[in-house]
Enzyme design. Structure first.
Site: not given
Ligand SMILES: Cc1cc2nc3c(=O)[nH]c(=O)nc-3n(C[C@H](O)[C@H](O)[C@H](O)COP(=O)(O)O)c2cc1C
Length: 315
Positions: A128, A242
């Site tokens: 994170c 991603g």
């Molecule tokens: C608003 C938001 C909150 C997120 N919270 C977490 C979290 O609590 N723990 C975590 O491991 N990843 C968290 N992520 C990361 C996502 O799980 C993911 O790995 C990342 O957004 C990439 O995927 P995407 O492009 O489909 O969003 C968060 C992402 C977003 C956008």
């Protein structure tokens, strides 16, 4: 047609999950999505004590993506077990809980309690970028990562253990191997990529935290590269994440080596994305006459390049 995939000893009915932090605790999306249809729900990161997160603004749009610096706002372990988990248990879907601690002891306490409560999987968030303590500190130092994963491994009996690694490390292959050798059943890749957006009229950052995590289609090709590199280094399954917006994106991750995928930012654009991805994968398999989705995992033929005429993705 067989859509099932295996993540360690956990069998999923299909490879489509929700990425942590983008689907609440499941209940928030149940009006749009029949949770029974998902391979698994990966819930928002949980910490021992409730967290308020960072001050606003915490999200902003960027070209082909978004920045967030939520800062792990969550209800804490106690309320999760009492209020959120019983709701999810009503469904016939995998329950994976993303966790974040400030110390190895905290990760152990969280894992033990969740394992005892009967969750199917624990995803260690060691990536994170949006919290001052914990998180990425554990995922960017090789010795600390090895210690953390092996200690948690010893305290988890039935749930699968997934390590969600940071994308911005010196060698994703080395870190993937450490996660594997220390006892992870799977690796999640990728988390968001640290980034900044500035308003040039005010000269101020768009996020109060200045730096946020970039997600969405903008990061997809980076994520595909990282999944492929990790796939070539380890034997344990990889959960590809991603910028997945549709079934084609999910299938691309699977060709690169992902055994399953998780959908994040797309849930904000279209709350039904997960279901549409499942249906799109089914259509693809039918069209290609592939009976078992497992056949496409790692199917990338890196010995040949594409015909130029196939390389136009837009226009
Ligand atoms: C608003 C938001 C909150 C997120 N919270 C977490 C979290 O609590 N723990 C975590 O491991 N990843 C968290 N992520 C990361 C996502 O799980 C993911 O790995 C990342 O957004 C990439 O995927 P995407 O492009 O489909 O969003 C968060 C992402 C977003 C956008």
């Amino acid at each position: 047609m067989d859509l099932t995939v295996n993540i360690g000893h956990l069998k999923l009915k299909n490879p489509v999950m929700t990425a942590s932090g983008t689907f609440g605790y499941g209940e928030e999306y149940s009006e749009f999505v029949d949770l029974n249809r998902l391979g698994a729900v990966i819930v928002k990161g949980i910490s021992l004590k409730p967290m308020e997160g960072n001050p606003p603004p915490r999200i902003c749009e960027t070209p082909c993506g978004m920045l967030n610096a939520i800062g792990l706002q969550n209800v804490g372990l106690k309320r999760f077990l009492k209020e959120k988990l019983p709701y999810l248990k009503k469904y016939n879907t995998g329950i994976i809980v993303n966790i974040l601690g400030n110390s190895i002891q905290e990760y152990i306490k969280l894992s033990k309690a969740l394992d005892d409560a009967g969750v199917d999987g624990i995803e260690l968030n060691v990536s994170c970028p949006n919290v001052k303590k914990g998180g990425i500190i554990f995922g960017t130092d090789k010795k600390t990562l090895a210690r953390l994963v092996s200690k948690v491994r010893n305290s988890v009996k039935s749930a699968i253990l997934i390590t969600k690694l940071p994308p911005n490390v010196s060698s994703i292959q080395e870190f993937s191997k450490i996660a594997e050798e220390s006892g992870s059943n799977a690796i999640s890749l990728i988390n968001t990529i640290p980034a900044i957006a500035i308003d040039i009229e005010t000269g101020r950052p768009r996020l109060a935290n200045v730096i946020g995590g970039l997600s969405g289609p903008a990061i997809k090709p980076i994520a595909i590269r990282i999944v492929w590199e990790s796939y070539n280094a380890v034997k344990i399954p990889i959960i590809g994440i991603g910028g997945i917006m549709n079934a084609a994106d999910a299938i691309e991750f699977m060709f690169a080596g992902a055994s399953a995928v998780a959908i994040g930012t797309a849930n904000f654009v279209n709350p039904m994305s997960t279901i549409e991805v499942i249906e799109g994968i089914e259509e693809y398999l039918k069209r290609k006459k592939i009976e078992d989705i497992k056949e496409i995992i790692g199917g990338l033929d890196a010995t040949k390049s594409n015909n130029y005429s196939h390389n136009r993705l837009w226009l």
